[in-house]
Scaffold this motif. Sequence first.
Motif, PDB file in Angstrom:
ATOM      1  N   PRO A  30       0.813  -1.218   0.000  1.00 34.18           N
ATOM      2  CA  PRO A  30       0.000   0.000   0.000  1.00 34.18           C
ATOM      3  C   PRO A  30       0.844   1.265   0.000  1.00 34.18           C
ATOM      4  CG  PRO A  30      -0.031  -1.070   2.156  1.00 34.18           C
ATOM      5  CD  PRO A  30       0.622  -2.014   1.202  1.00 34.18           C
ATOM      6  N   GLU A  31       2.168   1.119   0.194  1.00 41.19           N
ATOM      7  CA  GLU A  31       3.029   2.290   0.179  1.00 41.19           C
ATOM      8  C   GLU A  31       3.290   2.815  -1.231  1.00 41.19           C
ATOM      9  OE1 GLU A  31       6.571   1.296   2.250  1.00 41.19           O
ATOM     10  OE2 GLU A  31       5.676   1.583   4.231  1.00 41.19           O
ATOM     11  N   ALA A  32       2.898   2.068  -2.276  1.00 45.32           N
ATOM     12  CA  ALA A  32       3.079   2.520  -3.646  1.00 45.32           C
ATOM     13  C   ALA A  32       1.859   3.332  -4.061  1.00 45.32           C
ATOM     14  CB  ALA A  32       3.268   1.330  -4.575  1.00 45.32           C
ATOM     15  N   HIS A  33       2.091   4.576  -4.497  1.00 47.15           N
ATOM     16  CA  HIS A  33       1.006   5.459  -4.910  1.00 47.15           C
ATOM     17  C   HIS A  33       1.315   5.998  -6.298  1.00 47.15           C
ATOM     18  CE1 HIS A  33      -0.300   5.402  -0.705  1.00 47.15           C
ATOM     19  NE2 HIS A  33       0.963   5.628  -0.388  1.00 47.15           N
ATOM     20  N   ARG A  34       0.317   6.013  -7.166  1.00 45.39           N
ATOM     21  CA  ARG A  34       0.528   6.411  -8.556  1.00 45.39           C
ATOM     22  C   ARG A  34      -0.426   7.527  -8.954  1.00 45.39           C
ATOM     23  NH1 ARG A  34       1.087   0.970  -8.049  1.00 45.39           N
ATOM     24  NH2 ARG A  34       3.214   0.245  -8.438  1.00 45.39           N
ATOM     25  N   PHE A  35       0.123   8.436  -9.745  1.00 38.96           N
ATOM     26  CA  PHE A  35      -0.641   9.575 -10.246  1.00 38.96           C
ATOM     27  C   PHE A  35      -0.420   9.663 -11.748  1.00 38.96           C
ATOM     28  CE2 PHE A  35       1.225  10.401  -6.091  1.00 38.96           C
ATOM     29  CZ  PHE A  35       0.114  10.695  -5.310  1.00 38.96           C
ATOM     30  N   GLU A  36      -1.421  10.118 -12.472  1.00 39.12           N
ATOM     31  CA  GLU A  36      -1.265  10.289 -13.910  1.00 39.12           C
ATOM     32  C   GLU A  36      -2.214  11.365 -14.407  1.00 39.12           C
ATOM     33  OE1 GLU A  36      -4.215   6.876 -15.698  1.00 39.12           O
ATOM     34  OE2 GLU A  36      -2.172   6.272 -15.169  1.00 39.12           O
ATOM     35  N   GLY A  37      -1.934  11.845 -15.617  1.00 35.37           N
ATOM     36  CA  GLY A  37      -2.783  12.864 -16.216  1.00 35.37           C
ATOM     37  C   GLY A  37      -2.209  13.339 -17.534  1.00 35.37           C
ATOM     38  N   PRO A  38      -2.971  14.161 -18.272  1.00 35.95           N
ATOM     39  CA  PRO A  38      -2.499  14.677 -19.562  1.00 35.95           C
ATOM     40  C   PRO A  38      -1.667  15.946 -19.388  1.00 35.95           C
ATOM     41  CG  PRO A  38      -4.764  15.357 -19.201  1.00 35.95           C
ATOM     42  CD  PRO A  38      -4.377  14.520 -17.995  1.00 35.95           C
ATOM     43  N   ILE A  39      -0.667  16.104 -20.263  1.00 35.07           N
ATOM     44  CA  ILE A  39       0.129  17.338 -20.282  1.00 35.07           C
ATOM     45  C   ILE A  39       0.978  17.337 -21.555  1.00 35.07           C
ATOM     46  CG2 ILE A  39       2.154  16.453 -19.082  1.00 35.07           C
ATOM     47  CD1 ILE A  39       0.556  19.924 -18.531  1.00 35.07           C
ATOM     48  N   PHE A  40       1.278  18.508 -22.084  1.00 33.68           N
ATOM     49  CA  PHE A  40       2.189  18.678 -23.219  1.00 33.68           C
ATOM     50  C   PHE A  40       1.763  17.881 -24.442  1.00 33.68           C
ATOM     51  CE2 PHE A  40       5.815  19.016 -19.861  1.00 33.68           C
ATOM     52  CZ  PHE A  40       5.357  20.278 -19.476  1.00 33.68           C
ATOM     53  N   GLY A  41       0.481  17.627 -24.606  1.00 31.70           N
ATOM     54  CA  GLY A  41       0.033  16.812 -25.722  1.00 31.70           C
ATOM     55  C   GLY A  41       0.343  15.334 -25.548  1.00 31.70           C
ATOM     56  N   THR A  42       0.800  14.950 -24.366  1.00 29.03           N
ATOM     57  CA  THR A  42       1.087  13.555 -24.051  1.00 29.03           C
ATOM     58  C   THR A  42       0.530  13.292 -22.650  1.00 29.03           C
ATOM     59  OG1 THR A  42       2.861  11.922 -23.804  1.00 29.03           O
ATOM     60  CG2 THR A  42       3.452  14.200 -23.312  1.00 29.03           C
ATOM     61  N   GLY A  43       1.246  12.572 -21.808  1.00 28.02           N
ATOM     62  CA  GLY A  43       0.747  12.323 -20.466  1.00 28.02           C
ATOM     63  C   GLY A  43       1.887  12.132 -19.485  1.00 28.02           C
ATOM     64  N   TYR A  44       1.549  12.146 -18.210  1.00 29.63           N
ATOM     65  CA  TYR A  44       2.556  11.907 -17.185  1.00 29.63           C
ATOM     66  C   TYR A  44       2.123  10.758 -16.296  1.00 29.63           C
ATOM     67  CZ  TYR A  44      -0.276  14.123 -13.469  1.00 29.63           C
ATOM     68  OH  TYR A  44      -1.264  14.416 -12.550  1.00 29.63           O
ATOM     69  N   HIS A  45       3.121  10.084 -15.715  1.00 30.11           N
ATOM     70  CA  HIS A  45       2.907   9.034 -14.714  1.00 30.11           C
ATOM     71  C   HIS A  45       3.939   9.230 -13.614  1.00 30.11           C
ATOM     72  CE1 HIS A  45       1.283   7.343 -18.462  1.00 30.11           C
ATOM     73  NE2 HIS A  45       0.412   6.722 -17.689  1.00 30.11           N
ATOM     74  N   VAL A  46       3.483   9.246 -12.401  1.00 33.63           N
ATOM     75  CA  VAL A  46       4.371   9.410 -11.255  1.00 33.63           C
ATOM     76  C   VAL A  46       4.078   8.297 -10.259  1.00 33.63           C
ATOM     77  CG1 VAL A  46       5.057  10.887  -9.326  1.00 33.63           C
ATOM     78  CG2 VAL A  46       4.488  11.913 -11.546  1.00 33.63           C
ATOM     79  N   THR A  47       5.121   7.613  -9.824  1.00 36.48           N
ATOM     80  CA  THR A  47       5.008   6.597  -8.774  1.00 36.48           C
ATOM     81  C   THR A  47       5.828   7.043  -7.579  1.00 36.48           C
ATOM     82  OG1 THR A  47       4.763   4.794 -10.390  1.00 36.48           O
ATOM     83  CG2 THR A  47       5.433   4.184  -8.155  1.00 36.48           C
ATOM     84  N   VAL A  48       5.225   7.047  -6.402  1.00 35.45           N
ATOM     85  CA  VAL A  48       5.940   7.398  -5.176  1.00 35.45           C
ATOM     86  C   VAL A  48       5.736   6.293  -4.147  1.00 35.45           C
ATOM     87  CG1 VAL A  48       5.581   9.862  -5.621  1.00 35.45           C
ATOM     88  CG2 VAL A  48       4.022   8.655  -4.083  1.00 35.45           C
ATOM     89  N   TYR A  49       6.737   6.110  -3.319  1.00 37.19           N
ATOM     90  CA  TYR A  49       6.623   5.195  -2.185  1.00 37.19           C
ATOM     91  C   TYR A  49       6.717   6.004  -0.898  1.00 37.19           C
ATOM     92  CZ  TYR A  49       7.098   0.979  -5.011  1.00 37.19           C
ATOM     93  OH  TYR A  49       6.887  -0.042  -5.907  1.00 37.19           O
ATOM     94  N   GLY A  50       5.887   5.653   0.063  1.00 37.33           N
ATOM     95  CA  GLY A  50       5.906   6.344   1.336  1.00 37.33           C
ATOM     96  C   GLY A  50       4.598   6.154   2.084  1.00 37.33           C
ATOM     97  N   ASP A  51       4.601   6.547   3.320  1.00 40.31           N
ATOM     98  CA  ASP A  51       3.413   6.441   4.168  1.00 40.31           C
ATOM     99  C   ASP A  51       2.738   7.800   4.190  1.00 40.31           C
ATOM    100  OD1 ASP A  51       1.495   5.682   5.946  1.00 40.31           O
ATOM    101  OD2 ASP A  51       2.822   5.650   7.700  1.00 40.31           O
ATOM    102  N   PHE A  52       1.716   7.986   3.352  1.00 38.95           N
ATOM    103  CA  PHE A  52       1.055   9.278   3.197  1.00 38.95           C
ATOM    104  C   PHE A  52      -0.421   9.167   3.556  1.00 38.95           C
ATOM    105  CE2 PHE A  52       4.414   9.096  -0.093  1.00 38.95           C
ATOM    106  CZ  PHE A  52       5.202  10.149   0.345  1.00 38.95           C
ATOM    107  N   SER A  53      -0.932  10.220   4.164  1.00 41.16           N
ATOM    108  CA  SER A  53      -2.367  10.304   4.421  1.00 41.16           C
ATOM    109  C   SER A  53      -3.079  10.698   3.132  1.00 41.16           C
ATOM    110  CB  SER A  53      -2.634  11.347   5.503  1.00 41.16           C
ATOM    111  OG  SER A  53      -2.314  12.659   5.022  1.00 41.16           O
ATOM    112  N   ASP A  54      -4.399  10.575   3.120  1.00 37.45           N
ATOM    113  CA  ASP A  54      -5.178  10.990   1.948  1.00 37.45           C
ATOM    114  C   ASP A  54      -4.962  12.467   1.650  1.00 37.45           C
ATOM    115  OD1 ASP A  54      -6.154   8.433   1.701  1.00 37.45           O
ATOM    116  OD2 ASP A  54      -8.093   8.863   2.642  1.00 37.45           O
TER     117      ASP A  54
END
Length: 350
Positions: A30-54
């Motif tokens: 559950p420490e793996a968190h992923r974010f994504e979205g459109p930008i620059f006519g393409t897209g981004y993906h970010v993966t972070v590890y850590g103990d984060f609250s909502d």
Amino acid sequence: MKRHAHRAGPAWKGLVLFALLALVGCDRSPEAHRFEGPIFGTGYHVTVYGDFSDRQLASLKDGIDDALEDVDRLMSTYKPESELSRFNAAPVGEPFALSPPTAQVIDEAIEIGELSNGAFDVTVGAAVNLWGFGPDKRPDEIPSDAEIAEALEEVDFRALHLNGNRLTKTKPVYVDLSGIAKGYGVDHVAARLDALGVTSYLVEVGGEIRTRGTKPGGEPWRVAVEKPVSRERSVQRVLELEDVAVATSGDYRNYYEEDGRRYSHTIDPRTGRPITHHLASVTVVAEQCSTADGLATALEVLGPKKGMALANREDIAAYFIVKTDEGFTTELSDAFHAYLAEPPSEGGEQ
């Protein structure tokens, strides 16, 4: 005339790197968190590890989006209101006040231009637009020699003079940061994550990547260099990365054909024409993604022999995939070997 176009959205570059999400995501912690979205006519993906609250995760998502939108707002040539578009429309000889991020990118672009003796030139925009790979509509005819010569009159990064955050052009030039700004966008997100205390992450924007730390258990981040074929996605080689960035420049996902001839989106600033050599893609590893981005473009323009000579002379970690009559071959600079993972599976390198 018979035409065929193959374009990967706005010409921020051919995108030929991707994170091995199946690998970075194999740990269901559950420490793996992923974010994504459109930008620059393409897209981004970010993966972070850590103990984060909502609440912290929401702050991370907002920070990522804000960082990328900042770069797009400042450096896009597709937005007439962007800072870069306003500079391009400004009079010759009049100092133009830039934001610190744009000034930083321009400064590095000029440095890479000098290093590559003009193979990387952010004023190549007039030629890029002439060939239909910028925001302008693709021309009905292949540009004539006279049109190319006219466009080249406006290609000269040495006409840019940066004094602090004030940029002046000494003749009409059109600045296009597509060969470096996406990499800076990755760095901008990385800086935001660092400021928020994230110590393990992978940021990917349209194939350009930067990593921090390792995954849980000390496992390095694994990134694939893609085979340079336009109709499929398959792995050429796997890299293992920690606290570095990687960018690839390739011409096989953004081109068009006319009368059986293929025209690459990568324009040689010295000739005003698409590159014609057999270097299919260049991957560069560097501390900053903007550096890797700009150097990958420069080396791609230079071609396999001159590009590799520059990489070894300047201790640049570079990986070349070269097209041959039999398929593809690979060439590595001396500095690149440290980033290779296990040998490729059967059918990888040849």
